[in-house]
Enzyme design. Sequence first.
Site, short mmCIF file in Angstrom:
data_model
loop_
_atom_site.label_atom_id
_atom_site.label_comp_id
_atom_site.label_asym_id
_atom_site.label_seq_id
_atom_site.Cartn_x
_atom_site.Cartn_y
_atom_site.Cartn_z
N GLY A 47 0.83 -1.20 0.00
CA GLY A 47 0.00 0.00 0.00
C GLY A 47 0.86 1.24 0.00
N GLN A 52 3.07 9.81 1.11
CA GLN A 52 4.36 9.11 1.16
C GLN A 52 5.27 9.46 0.00
OE1 GLN A 52 2.39 5.11 2.16
NE2 GLN A 52 4.38 4.94 3.15
N CYS A 89 5.79 -0.43 7.18
CA CYS A 89 5.45 0.74 6.36
C CYS A 89 6.64 1.11 5.48
CB CYS A 89 5.11 1.92 7.28
SG CYS A 89 4.68 3.42 6.42
N LEU A 90 6.37 1.42 4.21
CA LEU A 90 7.45 1.79 3.29
C LEU A 90 8.20 3.04 3.77
CD1 LEU A 90 5.79 1.22 -0.20
CD2 LEU A 90 7.52 -0.20 0.92
N HIS A 131 -4.43 1.32 7.75
CA HIS A 131 -3.07 1.86 7.75
C HIS A 131 -2.94 3.02 6.75
CE1 HIS A 131 1.48 1.24 7.86
NE2 HIS A 131 1.33 1.98 6.78
N GLU A 132 -3.46 2.82 5.53
CA GLU A 132 -3.33 3.86 4.50
C GLU A 132 -4.20 5.08 4.83
OE1 GLU A 132 -0.90 3.63 2.62
OE2 GLU A 132 -0.54 1.52 2.98
N HIS A 135 -2.53 7.27 7.20
CA HIS A 135 -1.52 8.13 6.55
C HIS A 135 -2.14 9.46 6.11
CE1 HIS A 135 2.31 6.10 6.21
NE2 HIS A 135 1.77 5.00 5.72
CO CO Z 1 2.58 3.10 5.61
#
Ligand code: CO
Length: 161
Positions: A47, A52, A89-90, A131-132, A135
């Site tokens: 995701g 991000q 998380c990226l 989660h997204e 963000h």
């Molecule tokens: Co993330």
Amino acid sequence: MASRRIMRYLNDDVLRKRSKAVEDFGDRTLMLLRDMVETMYAANGAGLAAVQIGILRRIAVIDDGTGLIKLINPLIVEATGEQQELEGCLSIPGIYGIVKRPQSVVVHAQNEHGSPMELEATGFLSRALCHEIDHLDGVLFVSKVIPGSIINEKDLEAWID
Ligand code: CO
């Protein structure tokens, strides 16, 4: 299409900011979506939220392994049950932790053309959606992690075994 630089926790303050609703469903948004999808796949992520890659717009892309989902202005309208699973998380590479999330959610959003859509999800996809969407409100999983559950890449291998 282009893969873009992913913002990193502690370095990029933008990750803590709240994203703005998308009102323009023209070429700019379509191009942003394409870049987000490419960036997510290039980083082997499940995701990615627009913030991000430094864009404060309420857009997220998710692929839980069953197909690509593109969400604009997503909103959780129903949340039921509970799950506690390891999350990463990226924007926080190499760090994982257990986060409590609803087992199932119903999400309302718009597709890339601005049409309303509804999504029902359980398990991993429910977690990914939460989660997204976090963000988009400037919330990172590390602020919700169950105390003492944070592990690094090396621990992760042991955890999976
Ligand atoms: Co993330």
